[in-house]
Design a protein around this motif. Structure first.
Motif, short mmCIF file in Angstrom:
data_model
loop_
_atom_site.label_atom_id
_atom_site.label_comp_id
_atom_site.label_asym_id
_atom_site.label_seq_id
_atom_site.Cartn_x
_atom_site.Cartn_y
_atom_site.Cartn_z
N SER A 188 0.91 -1.19 0.02
CA SER A 188 0.00 -0.08 -0.09
C SER A 188 0.79 1.04 0.04
O SER A 188 0.39 2.31 -0.79
CB SER A 188 -0.92 0.04 1.37
OG SER A 188 -1.76 1.26 1.14
N ASN A 189 1.74 1.42 0.79
CA ASN A 189 3.04 2.24 0.72
C ASN A 189 3.65 2.47 -0.50
O ASN A 189 3.66 3.65 -1.00
CB ASN A 189 3.88 2.35 2.07
CG ASN A 189 3.30 2.41 3.23
OD1 ASN A 189 2.54 3.16 3.77
ND2 ASN A 189 3.69 1.65 4.41
N LEU A 190 4.12 1.42 -1.13
CA LEU A 190 4.65 1.47 -2.35
C LEU A 190 3.70 2.29 -3.54
O LEU A 190 3.95 3.10 -4.34
CB LEU A 190 4.84 -0.01 -2.98
CG LEU A 190 6.36 -0.41 -2.32
CD1 LEU A 190 6.55 -1.73 -2.80
CD2 LEU A 190 7.58 0.36 -2.95
N ILE A 191 2.57 1.71 -3.49
CA ILE A 191 1.58 2.14 -4.50
C ILE A 191 1.38 3.62 -4.15
O ILE A 191 1.08 4.46 -5.18
CB ILE A 191 -0.14 1.33 -4.24
CG1 ILE A 191 -0.07 -0.21 -4.82
CG2 ILE A 191 -1.05 2.07 -4.95
CD1 ILE A 191 -1.04 -0.91 -4.42
N ASP A 192 1.17 4.15 -3.14
CA ASP A 192 1.03 5.61 -2.62
C ASP A 192 2.26 6.33 -3.33
O ASP A 192 1.95 7.41 -3.84
CB ASP A 192 0.93 6.03 -1.16
CG ASP A 192 -0.39 5.26 -0.67
OD1 ASP A 192 -1.27 5.23 -1.28
OD2 ASP A 192 -0.51 5.08 0.71
N ILE A 193 3.42 5.86 -3.27
CA ILE A 193 4.54 6.47 -3.87
C ILE A 193 4.63 6.68 -5.22
O ILE A 193 4.83 7.58 -5.67
CB ILE A 193 6.06 5.95 -3.31
CG1 ILE A 193 6.20 6.07 -1.73
CG2 ILE A 193 7.03 6.32 -4.22
CD1 ILE A 193 7.26 5.26 -1.15
N VAL A 194 3.99 5.37 -5.98
CA VAL A 194 3.85 5.61 -7.06
C VAL A 194 2.77 6.70 -7.67
O VAL A 194 2.93 7.22 -8.56
CB VAL A 194 3.43 4.15 -7.82
CG1 VAL A 194 3.09 4.27 -9.31
CG2 VAL A 194 4.89 3.01 -7.54
N ARG A 195 1.68 6.70 -7.03
CA ARG A 195 0.71 7.63 -7.37
C ARG A 195 1.36 9.11 -7.34
O ARG A 195 1.11 10.06 -7.86
CB ARG A 195 -0.37 7.32 -6.50
CG ARG A 195 -1.28 6.27 -6.81
CD ARG A 195 -2.44 6.06 -5.83
NE ARG A 195 -3.17 4.74 -6.19
CZ ARG A 195 -4.04 4.14 -5.39
NH1 ARG A 195 -4.12 4.82 -3.95
NH2 ARG A 195 -4.62 3.13 -5.63
#
Length: 738
Positions: A345-352
């Motif tokens: 979830s944190n990784l996806i947030d960074i990508v966004r």
């Protein structure tokens, strides 16, 4: 190969080295062209050399004042030494007083130590100035102007290219965090290699904590001074997500002995977790490459497939082992899966954020931001407080002064072409710790020999001075860019630069090479012997202080976790600061341990016990973080009384361990009766929940959200506090042995 070369040219180290070269070369060319004088330009170039050490990553304000302090100090030292260098009876006392005083500045911290290094280099090169073309005052003034010229270029480049420093810091942090996570994955399966992997993680934690501090200074200080811009908003949010990823990686604490017992016959379940962790690590590396524009942002990943495989393996494990035997192992696997999902979830947030950061207008500023910046303490009382043999900096200052005096005597009484090279070698090699001095000595000697060999080969190939000038300029840039990352290679290129610079002035280049090597060897030997014999500071005698400081941080962090468990709601500033302090203190402890293992075997007292303590302290931090993360990110019920009992006993053990470390009599004594009752209550509560769930299973009822929450909470929280208590018991036993 080509990608690595491109990354090297994009690196902040190459950028700074190029800036140093430009600020040195331009004054020299202007001086030769307009004034027909190399000397004036050379003095300007020295101003750059004296200023460059203070140009390290950090806020523009701190960088500005650090470079300014180096400029002023270099000017005053050059003027003072140049005025009295003709008299040996004056210059020797000046050397002693100034060497100690300048070195002693380091008590004010890392940036002050860089100003100190600039001053010491200026001190050495002031003795080397023998120009008859310009006066001592003019030489000092040109050094001052050269320093301001470099400061001007530094400020202009940082203001015009603000992303260069921050992007490189983020890339470095993300890649080290990725490596840290990958090692955590390896720890699951590489049973025989765990000791080595844990030591690698100790070292990585030191580097990651240092990067956290630097990035906090750059981003949060910018937030205070220039407001909450969209770019600052993006940087702050990415940074907070990286810290969460790191915190989650730390908090994935595992009792490996228990872990191996549970899953010895079910290795395929663990292999799937390893693959997932490696995928998370790889995605982090992808993000770092996106920041450097090496790859285009991609949303493709294998997370869903890997998570599905893990879920299937958990079901297989639950069925094949059978309830209730498989319950504890199943809950562990489910909790571990949940942690990895939070990482994803944190990784996806960074990508966004990277994809559309301009839309993130609702990001809030960090609350009480100024409290998260480590203050620069320049209280003059530190000078008095450290003026004793208990202070490592005081000892280092004395050690360096005596070694410099010996080098000065050798250089003056033995005929040498450039005897100040001995002193310069001592200054750049000698450090407060034995291990770092030993490593730098080895790299300096090897680098100098490599550089000298390269120079000899070039001399036999050509005597063209234009080629010499080009080689010198190129070697200067490469040498300065490598000196932090690879000191040996950096020393080799700097040696090539120095030799060919002298070759442009002195025709007998082979003699220059000979003296350069000889003087470097003498200086290296002096630095090594000085650090070994003159008031050495062995980490085995000082590491108790780092243990004690870490315990203090654990106590405060645990109290904040306890308070949050009761209050719930929004995380307080006090909680964030306590967590940050715990990470920093354990990072300092890991750094002290790295210095300890570099020292001579004969000086590594109680090494086996200290290693066991290192494992306990790092595991303790992991366990504290795990408990805090779970309570912060999950719905929890009313805090049971047995939790408070465990907290009381854990805090008592921590205080007892600290008293033992400080050689003070402990008055803390608690009977185990209350703890035994608390343990039984936890076990009974879990058994009752498990029996209730077993009945539900028999009746074919699916697990409710409330039941799942209670089972997970009681299993994880009780396990963590029991483990922390056992760790605190072991801690008390082990500290008695050092």
């Amino acid at each position: 190969m080509i990608k690595n070369l491109i990354r090297y040219f994009k690196s902040i180290d190459f950028f700074k080295a190029f800036l140093v070269a430009i600020s040195m070369v331009i004054p020299v060319l202007v001086s030769i062209y307009f004034f027909d004088s190399f000397t004036i330009g050379f003095s300007f170039a020295l101003g750059t050399i004296f200023s460059a050490p203070s140009d390290v990553s950090g806020s523009l304000k701190h960088k500005f004042y650090g470079i300014l302090a180096s400029i002023i100090l270099s000017f005053l030292i050059t003027l003072l030494i140049g005025t009295f260098s003709g008299s040996l009876f004056v210059s020797v006392p000046l050397l002693i007083i100034l060497t100690f005083s300048i070195s002693y500045i380091s008590v004010f911290g890392f940036r002050a130590s860089l100003v100190s290094l600039s001053g010491l280099i200026a001190l050495v090169l002031a003795f080397a100035n023998q120009s008859a073309e310009i006066s001592v005052f003019e030489h000092s003034l040109y050094i001052l102007l050269g320093g301001f010229w470099y400061l001007f270029l530094t400020v202009i480049t940082q203001l015009s290219l603000p992303s260069v420093q921050v992007d490189n810091l983020f890339v470095n942090l993300i890649e080290k965090t990725s490596e840290f996570i990958k090692i955590r994955g390896k720890l699951l399966v590489e049973v025989e290699n765990r000791t080595t992997l844990l030591e690698q993680n100790f070292k990585l934690q030191v580097e990651i904590n240092e990067l956290h501090e630097t990035i906090r200074e750059v981003i949060l200080d910018k937030r205070l001074s220039s407001g909450f811009s969209n770019r600052t908003r993006r940087q702050q949010l990415i940074f907070s997500k990286i810290i969460e990823i790191y915190e989650l990686a730390i908090s994935n604490t595992i009792d490996y002995e228990k872990f191996d017992t549970f899953f010895k016959e079910h290795q395929e379940k663990i292999d799937e977790f390893k693959l997932l962790i490696f995928e998370i690590s790889n995605r982090l590396n992808h993000i770092s490459k996106v920041i450097l524009n090496e790859e285009k942002l991609s949303f493709k990943n294998n997370f869903k497939v890997l998570i599905k495989k893990i879920e299937n393996h958990i079901e297989i494990y639950k069925v094949s082992v059978g309830m209730p035997t498989s319950r504890e192992g199943t809950i562990f696997l489910l909790n571990y899966k949940e942690y990895q999902e939070k990482q994803i979830s944190n990784l996806i947030d960074i990508v966004r954020i990277l994809d559309s950061y301009s839309k993130n207008d609702k990001i809030r500023a960090i609350k009480d931001v100024e409290q998260f910046l480590t203050p620069q303490d320049y209280d003059l009382r530190k000078l008095k407080a450290n003026f004793s043999f208990k202070s490592p900096i005081f000892r280092h200052s004395l050690r360096l002064t005596l070694t410099m005096l010996i080098g000065f005597i050798i250089g003056n009484f033995i005929e040498m072409q450039q005897s100040y090279w001995i002193l310069l070698t001592v200054v750049v090699i000698m450090r407060p710790s034995y291990g770092l001095t030993k490593e730098r000595t080895k790299n300096r000697v090897v680098g100098t020999l490599i550089g000298a060999a390269i120079a000899v080969a070039i001399v036999f190939l050509t005597q063209n001075t234009v080629i010499y000038a080009l080689i010198a300029a190129l070697s200067l840039i490469i040498g300065f860019s490598l000196v932090k990352q690879n000191y040996r290679n950096g020393a080799a290129f700097i040696t090539v630069y120095v030799i060919f610079m002298y070759a442009l002035i002195h025709p007998n280049i082979l003699t220059v090479i000979e003296f350069r090597v000889f003087d470097t060897l003498i200086g290296s030997v002096l630095a090594y012997l000085g650090n070994y014999f003159f008031w050495p500071v062995w980490e085995s005698k000082n590491i108790k202080e780092f243990f004690s400081n870490s315990i203090d941080s654990f106590v405060e962090f645990l109290k904040e976790i306890d308070a949050f468990y009761h209050k719930k709601g929004e995380v307080s500033t006090a909680y964030g600061l306590a967590r940050k302090e715990a990470f920093l203190q354990v990072g300092n402890l890991n750094s002290a341990y790295q210095r300890l293992i570099q020292e001579p075997k004969s000086k590594q007292q109680n090494l086996a016990t200290i290693y066991e303590l290192m494992t306990i302290f790092n595991t303790y931090l992991s366990s504290l973080t795990s408990l805090g993360v779970y309570i912060r990110t999950n719905e929890t019920g009313k805090v049971p009384q047995q939790f408070e009992v465990y907290i009381k006993y854990i805090l008592a053990n921590l205080e007892k361990a600290k008293d033992i470390l400080n050689n003070s009599e402990t008055k803390i004594s608690l009977e185990n009766k209350e703890l035994d009752v608390a343990t039984k209550n936890y076990e009974d509560y879990f058994k009752n929940l498990a029996l209730k769930r077993d009945k539900e299973i028999e009746e074919g009822l699916p697990i409710t959200k409330e039941m799942r929450m209670k089972l997970h909470e009681i299993q994880l929280v009780s396990e963590q506090v029991r483990w922390m208590f056992n760790l605190s018991e072991n801690l008390v036993k082990k500290v008695k042995l050092i």
